[in-house]
Design a protein around this motif. Structure first.
Motif, PDB file in Angstrom:
ATOM      1  N   ILE A 236      46.705 -18.739  14.367  1.00 24.93           N
ATOM      2  CA  ILE A 236      46.365 -20.117  14.728  1.00 24.93           C
ATOM      3  C   ILE A 236      45.507 -20.073  15.993  1.00 24.93           C
ATOM      4  CG2 ILE A 236      47.257 -22.396  15.309  1.00 24.93           C
ATOM      5  CD1 ILE A 236      49.899 -21.543  13.946  1.00 24.93           C
ATOM      6  N   VAL A 237      44.287 -20.560  15.896  1.00 21.45           N
ATOM      7  CA  VAL A 237      43.376 -20.508  17.039  1.00 21.45           C
ATOM      8  C   VAL A 237      43.865 -21.431  18.150  1.00 21.45           C
ATOM      9  CG1 VAL A 237      41.358 -19.831  15.687  1.00 21.45           C
ATOM     10  CG2 VAL A 237      41.908 -22.252  15.932  1.00 21.45           C
ATOM     11  N   VAL A 238      43.462 -21.113  19.366  1.00 29.08           N
ATOM     12  CA  VAL A 238      43.873 -21.904  20.527  1.00 29.08           C
ATOM     13  C   VAL A 238      42.641 -22.468  21.217  1.00 29.08           C
ATOM     14  CG1 VAL A 238      45.990 -20.594  20.860  1.00 29.08           C
ATOM     15  CG2 VAL A 238      43.904 -19.865  22.043  1.00 29.08           C
ATOM     16  N   GLU A 239      42.823 -23.543  21.958  1.00 28.39           N
ATOM     17  CA  GLU A 239      41.721 -24.198  22.650  1.00 28.39           C
ATOM     18  C   GLU A 239      41.003 -23.220  23.569  1.00 28.39           C
ATOM     19  OE1 GLU A 239      40.560 -27.405  22.228  1.00 28.39           O
ATOM     20  OE2 GLU A 239      41.945 -27.348  20.521  1.00 28.39           O
ATOM     21  N   TYR A 240      39.706 -23.408  23.711  1.00 31.93           N
ATOM     22  CA  TYR A 240      38.875 -22.476  24.469  1.00 31.93           C
ATOM     23  C   TYR A 240      39.322 -22.372  25.923  1.00 31.93           C
ATOM     24  CZ  TYR A 240      34.869 -20.242  26.630  1.00 31.93           C
ATOM     25  OH  TYR A 240      34.063 -19.382  27.334  1.00 31.93           O
ATOM     26  N   SER A 241      39.302 -21.147  26.432  1.00 29.17           N
ATOM     27  CA  SER A 241      39.507 -20.909  27.858  1.00 29.17           C
ATOM     28  C   SER A 241      38.593 -19.769  28.266  1.00 29.17           C
ATOM     29  CB  SER A 241      40.969 -20.553  28.151  1.00 29.17           C
ATOM     30  OG  SER A 241      41.343 -19.363  27.476  1.00 29.17           O
ATOM     31  N   ASP A 242      38.236 -19.743  29.513  1.00 36.42           N
ATOM     32  CA  ASP A 242      37.326 -18.723  30.024  1.00 36.42           C
ATOM     33  C   ASP A 242      37.963 -17.341  29.869  1.00 36.42           C
ATOM     34  OD1 ASP A 242      36.100 -16.871  32.026  1.00 36.42           O
ATOM     35  OD2 ASP A 242      34.867 -18.631  32.436  1.00 36.42           O
ATOM     36  N   SER A 243      37.219 -16.407  29.288  1.00 39.68           N
ATOM     37  CA  SER A 243      37.771 -15.081  28.998  1.00 39.68           C
ATOM     38  C   SER A 243      37.263 -14.013  29.958  1.00 39.68           C
ATOM     39  CB  SER A 243      37.421 -14.678  27.563  1.00 39.68           C
ATOM     40  OG  SER A 243      36.015 -14.648  27.390  1.00 39.68           O
ATOM     41  N   THR A 244      36.579 -14.407  31.032  1.00 36.19           N
ATOM     42  CA  THR A 244      35.986 -13.431  31.955  1.00 36.19           C
ATOM     43  C   THR A 244      37.025 -12.457  32.498  1.00 36.19           C
ATOM     44  OG1 THR A 244      34.326 -15.065  32.609  1.00 36.19           O
ATOM     45  CG2 THR A 244      34.602 -13.152  34.038  1.00 36.19           C
ATOM     46  N   GLN A 245      38.164 -12.978  32.946  1.00 36.71           N
ATOM     47  CA  GLN A 245      39.184 -12.105  33.511  1.00 36.71           C
ATOM     48  C   GLN A 245      39.803 -11.221  32.435  1.00 36.71           C
ATOM     49  OE1 GLN A 245      39.966 -11.688  36.867  1.00 36.71           O
ATOM     50  NE2 GLN A 245      40.960  -9.902  35.953  1.00 36.71           N
ATOM     51  N   SER A 246      40.027 -11.779  31.260  1.00 38.37           N
ATOM     52  CA  SER A 246      40.606 -10.985  30.171  1.00 38.37           C
ATOM     53  C   SER A 246      39.682  -9.841  29.777  1.00 38.37           C
ATOM     54  CB  SER A 246      40.888 -11.876  28.964  1.00 38.37           C
ATOM     55  OG  SER A 246      41.888 -12.815  29.243  1.00 38.37           O
ATOM     56  N   ILE A 247      38.379 -10.087  29.780  1.00 35.94           N
ATOM     57  CA  ILE A 247      37.418  -9.025  29.463  1.00 35.94           C
ATOM     58  C   ILE A 247      37.524  -7.905  30.495  1.00 35.94           C
ATOM     59  CG2 ILE A 247      34.953  -8.474  29.366  1.00 35.94           C
ATOM     60  CD1 ILE A 247      34.506 -11.256  28.141  1.00 35.94           C
ATOM     61  N   SER A 248      37.604  -8.272  31.758  1.00 37.67           N
ATOM     62  CA  SER A 248      37.753  -7.267  32.815  1.00 37.67           C
ATOM     63  C   SER A 248      39.058  -6.490  32.655  1.00 37.67           C
ATOM     64  CB  SER A 248      37.708  -7.957  34.180  1.00 37.67           C
ATOM     65  OG  SER A 248      37.933  -7.036  35.215  1.00 37.67           O
ATOM     66  N   ASP A 249      40.140  -7.206  32.352  1.00 41.24           N
ATOM     67  CA  ASP A 249      41.436  -6.550  32.147  1.00 41.24           C
ATOM     68  C   ASP A 249      41.379  -5.603  30.955  1.00 41.24           C
ATOM     69  OD1 ASP A 249      42.371  -8.059  34.247  1.00 41.24           O
ATOM     70  OD2 ASP A 249      43.444  -9.507  32.993  1.00 41.24           O
ATOM     71  N   TYR A 250      40.681  -5.998  29.918  1.00 40.98           N
ATOM     72  CA  TYR A 250      40.579  -5.162  28.717  1.00 40.98           C
ATOM     73  C   TYR A 250      39.816  -3.878  29.010  1.00 40.98           C
ATOM     74  CZ  TYR A 250      39.055  -3.627  24.087  1.00 40.98           C
ATOM     75  OH  TYR A 250      38.768  -2.874  22.961  1.00 40.98           O
ATOM     76  N   VAL A 251      38.724  -3.975  29.763  1.00 42.36           N
ATOM     77  CA  VAL A 251      37.961  -2.775  30.126  1.00 42.36           C
ATOM     78  C   VAL A 251      38.845  -1.808  30.912  1.00 42.36           C
ATOM     79  CG1 VAL A 251      36.019  -1.902  31.477  1.00 42.36           C
ATOM     80  CG2 VAL A 251      35.723  -3.934  30.053  1.00 42.36           C
ATOM     81  N   ASP A 252      39.645  -2.340  31.825  1.00 38.28           N
ATOM     82  CA  ASP A 252      40.573  -1.480  32.576  1.00 38.28           C
ATOM     83  C   ASP A 252      41.603  -0.850  31.637  1.00 38.28           C
ATOM     84  OD1 ASP A 252      39.319  -2.013  34.971  1.00 38.28           O
ATOM     85  OD2 ASP A 252      40.688  -3.643  35.523  1.00 38.28           O
ATOM     86  N   PHE A 253      42.073  -1.625  30.671  1.00 39.05           N
ATOM     87  CA  PHE A 253      43.041  -1.095  29.705  1.00 39.05           C
ATOM     88  C   PHE A 253      42.458   0.082  28.925  1.00 39.05           C
ATOM     89  CE2 PHE A 253      43.811  -1.177  25.111  1.00 39.05           C
ATOM     90  CZ  PHE A 253      45.137  -0.770  25.056  1.00 39.05           C
ATOM     91  N   LEU A 254      41.202  -0.015  28.541  1.00 39.65           N
ATOM     92  CA  LEU A 254      40.576   1.037  27.726  1.00 39.65           C
ATOM     93  C   LEU A 254      40.543   2.381  28.444  1.00 39.65           C
ATOM     94  CD1 LEU A 254      37.560  -0.877  26.120  1.00 39.65           C
ATOM     95  CD2 LEU A 254      39.695  -0.205  25.014  1.00 39.65           C
ATOM     96  N   LYS A 255      40.587   2.350  29.763  1.00 38.22           N
ATOM     97  CA  LYS A 255      40.549   3.598  30.533  1.00 38.22           C
ATOM     98  C   LYS A 255      41.768   4.472  30.269  1.00 38.22           C
ATOM     99  CE  LYS A 255      37.812   1.405  34.182  1.00 38.22           C
ATOM    100  NZ  LYS A 255      37.787   0.899  35.587  1.00 38.22           N
ATOM    101  N   LEU A 256      42.815   3.861  29.736  1.00 33.82           N
ATOM    102  CA  LEU A 256      44.009   4.637  29.382  1.00 33.82           C
ATOM    103  C   LEU A 256      43.758   5.559  28.202  1.00 33.82           C
ATOM    104  CD1 LEU A 256      46.657   1.760  29.554  1.00 33.82           C
ATOM    105  CD2 LEU A 256      46.278   3.532  31.281  1.00 33.82           C
ATOM    106  N   TYR A 257      42.758   5.225  27.385  1.00 40.58           N
ATOM    107  CA  TYR A 257      42.589   5.935  26.116  1.00 40.58           C
ATOM    108  C   TYR A 257      41.223   6.602  25.932  1.00 40.58           C
ATOM    109  CZ  TYR A 257      46.865   3.602  24.637  1.00 40.58           C
ATOM    110  OH  TYR A 257      48.176   3.177  24.539  1.00 40.58           O
ATOM    111  N   TYR A 258      40.220   6.156  26.666  1.00 44.77           N
ATOM    112  CA  TYR A 258      38.866   6.637  26.384  1.00 44.77           C
ATOM    113  C   TYR A 258      38.180   7.121  27.657  1.00 44.77           C
ATOM    114  CZ  TYR A 258      40.036   3.984  22.236  1.00 44.77           C
ATOM    115  OH  TYR A 258      40.680   3.499  21.126  1.00 44.77           O
TER     116      TYR A 258
END
Length: 627
Positions: A236-258
């Motif tokens: 179920i989709v949710v109302e739009y919210s700014d994803s800038t911080q989530s994108i940054s958090d995701y890039v940091d997360f990827l460092k665990l694996y790549y």
């Protein structure tokens, strides 16, 4: 007296055990049944029914434990136990509970998804056939709160994924490197409990927004996974919210694996695709692509404006031709052959049998700019813009419908006057027949139903590409059947602009054509005959008319429907009001389109930037790597 055979007696006994939820006795009886009568369909279905499965229900913050009766009762699998866990402490609660889970398989549920009936039974059936895997991953739809499907599983990957087996790490890496979420979320996995119990879970230091993804990655990384493209759950989709911080958090997360090199490559393309921009310096040369006269007339107002601004313009039917700046309006386009590209709708009813999920098949992410004609299409776009393929590189804009600039054209007025003189119309009221397809004698239905009325019957067929020779032949046969046989039937040539025909009309009759939308530009209502056939499928289908801006009837009702309109046309004024939703920005459409082209292709442009205020935004948060 019991007349049941031994086999039927055993079937009855097993069914009674399952109904009483005595699964241990049911399993013992099933083993006897198998030894006596073999592993037939009854055995297989019962084996699935009693296989123990644990459903982990993930409670969101402040959510009370729901009654899952409906969820469980809709599944023919019955040996299901439910454990409630909290999203905030999911991994910790899961690891504490895992040693006590005795079921063979586990899966996940939550309130953020809807689930298909018999999901567990379907997945269990697959597991019994593919015993070499640790689990199954299934595709998902995306829906809104009213259960409208906004996106189906991405067809681009079906051949690659469906019924294939992958190593979890391999699938996760491909997804990360290509910035496409093919693994879904916890609600798309079904895992062997024995496999999960042998995993070594870690607790890396990541932000709260990535805790869910950390858990999912660890479940999948070591797994051997079978993939099915069946969408057994819907997010179920949710109302739009700014994803800038989530994108940054995701890039940091990827460092665990790549590696750092991988991370660098990913982070350059990882963005919220609903807010991107893309500048390409181009010469003042625009190529307009068209395959029939309908498309030509769609684009000509823009070309006229471009020429007045000093652009060199070119019209071509070669849809593969290279171009400096390419303007397209086809269902199938090749924007990769243009340095800068712009896409408009082919017609106002385009893909109406797929609304709102239109962009799944006709994708805009390979274009630089997308143009929609009015609020209705803007709403459709915004509802689907959470998917990458809906978004042009420089955005989508509600800039209007180019043809609307012709409404006050002197050329159009003169053409109408000339054509009326040539036709010598008998009556004051004119009904235009303009179908999307001519087939199965639709024109004959129209003429027979209405020729006895004191109205002019105008017939304007589409101008078809020569590859549709069967439709062209149908048009010729209908014209031979009717032309000259009735004193109130008049033909307007297929090559003529539909705008001319609409401007001469007081009512339109069609099947599902976008002509019915275009008619509203002239305040002309339309009747859609819903049981006329459309031959774009085999067998032909009935006309699809989801629009609320038309009058609808069956072909046997056509005369009565027209007569009701003629007697009380004021009763249909509300239909005309839909014009406001379909068409925007009529006075500035073409100038805004040229301003947008100049803004993104000319470094020294002094063009107006007002068009930027008409950029569309997504209604829902983007479909990302972490949701």
């Amino acid at each position: 007296m019991n007349n049941l055979s031994p086999k039927d007696e055993m079937i009855q006994l097993i069914q009674q055990c399952i109904l009483a939820k005595d699964f241990m006795s049911a399993a013992e009886c099933l083993e006897i049944y198998k030894q006596s009568f073999g592993a037939d369909n009854f055995f297989s279905s019962c084996q699935i029914s009693i296989t123990p499965v644990t459903a982990i229900y993930i409670l969101s913050e402040d959510e009370l434990k729901p009654d899952l009766t409906d969820m469980i009762s809709t599944d023919i699998h019955v040996n299901l136990s439910v454990i409630y866990m909290h999203e905030k402490n999911l991994m910790e609660e899961f690891l504490n509970c895992l040693p006590s889970i005795e079921s063979e398989y586990l899966c996940f549920y939550d309130s953020k998804h809807h689930y298909e009936k018999n999901r567990i039974a379907i997945l269990l059936s697959m597991m019994t056939k593919i015993t070499s895997v640790n689990g199954i991953m299934h595709a998902r739809n995306f829906i809104d709160n009213s259960d409208t499907v906004l996106a189906h599983p991405d067809y681009m990957y079906k051949a690659t994924l469906d019924n294939k087996i992958f190593n979890g790490a391999e699938l996760l890496r491909y997804s990360a490197m290509n910035n496409i979420n093919l693994y879904g979320d916890l609600s798309t996995v079904f895992l062997s409990t024995a496999y999960v119990k042998q995993l070594s879970f870690s607790h890396p230091d990541v932000t709260a927004s990535m805790q869910y993804l950390v858990f999912l990655y660890q479940l999948l990384w070591s797994a051997k996974i079978a993939y099915t493209y069946l969408p057994l759950s819907s997010s179920i989709v949710v109302e739009y919210s700014d994803s800038t911080q989530s994108i940054s958090d995701y890039v940091d997360f990827l460092k665990l694996y790549y590696s750092e090199n991988d991370i660098s490559r990913i982070s350059k393309t990882l963005t919220d695709f609903t807010v991107t921009e893309h500048f390409v310096s181009c010469k003042k040369e625009i190529t307009f692509f068209y395959t029939d006269m309908g498309e030509y007339y769609n684009l000509k107002p823009i070309a006229d404006m471009a020429e007045s601004r000093g652009y060199k313009i070119n019209f071509t039917k070669d849809i593969h031709q290279n171009a400096e700046i390419g303007v397209y309006c086809q269902h199938i386009c090749y924007p990769e052959n243009s340095k800068f590209s712009l896409i408009l709708l082919h017609d106002l009813a385009q893909g109406h049998n797929r609304w709102p999920a239109f962009w799944e098949l006709e994708r805009w992410d390979k274009f630089d700019i997308g143009i929609v004609p009015g609020h209705s299409w803007a709403n459709l776009w915004s509802a689907c813009a959470f998917q990458y393929y809906t978004n042009p590189r420089c955005g989508a804009y509600e800039l209007g419908y180019p043809k609307s600039s012709l409404l006050s054209s002197c050329d159009l007025s003169e053409r109408i006057r000339t054509l009326k003189e040539q036709l010598h119309l008998k009556y004051d009221f004119s009904i235009l027949y303009a179908p999307s397809w001519e087939n199965d004698g639709k024109e004959d239905d129209f003429v027979k139903a209405l020729s006895s009325l004191k109205v002019n019957l105008l017939i304007k067929q589409s101008h078809w590409n020569r590859k549709y020779s069967n439709i062209i032949q149908n048009i010729k046969e209908m014209r031979n059947l009717h032309e000259g046989k009735f004193d109130n039937v008049y033909y307007i040539e297929p090559e003529e602009s539909i705008m001319t025909a609409l401007a001469m009309s007081d009512l339109v009759v069609s099947d599902e054509s976008s002509v019915m939308a275009e008619a509203l530009m002239f305040d002309v209502p339309s009747i859609a005959v819903t049981d006329w056939l459309i031959p774009d499928t085999t067998p032909s289908r009935h006309a699809s008319v989801p629009m609320d801006y038309v009058i609808k009837c069956k072909k046997l009702e056509l005369q009565d429907c027209v007569q009701r309109f003629l007697s009380s046309p004021e009763n249909y004024d509300s239909i005309i009001e839909n014009r406001k939703l379909l068409f925007s920005n009529a006075e500035h459409c073409c100038s805004d389109i040229l301003d947008a082209i100049e803004y993104y292709t000319a470094a020294d442009s002094d063009a107006s930037k007002v068009f930027l205020d008409k950029r569309l935004s997504s209604k829902y948060s983007i479909c990302s790597m972490w949701n």
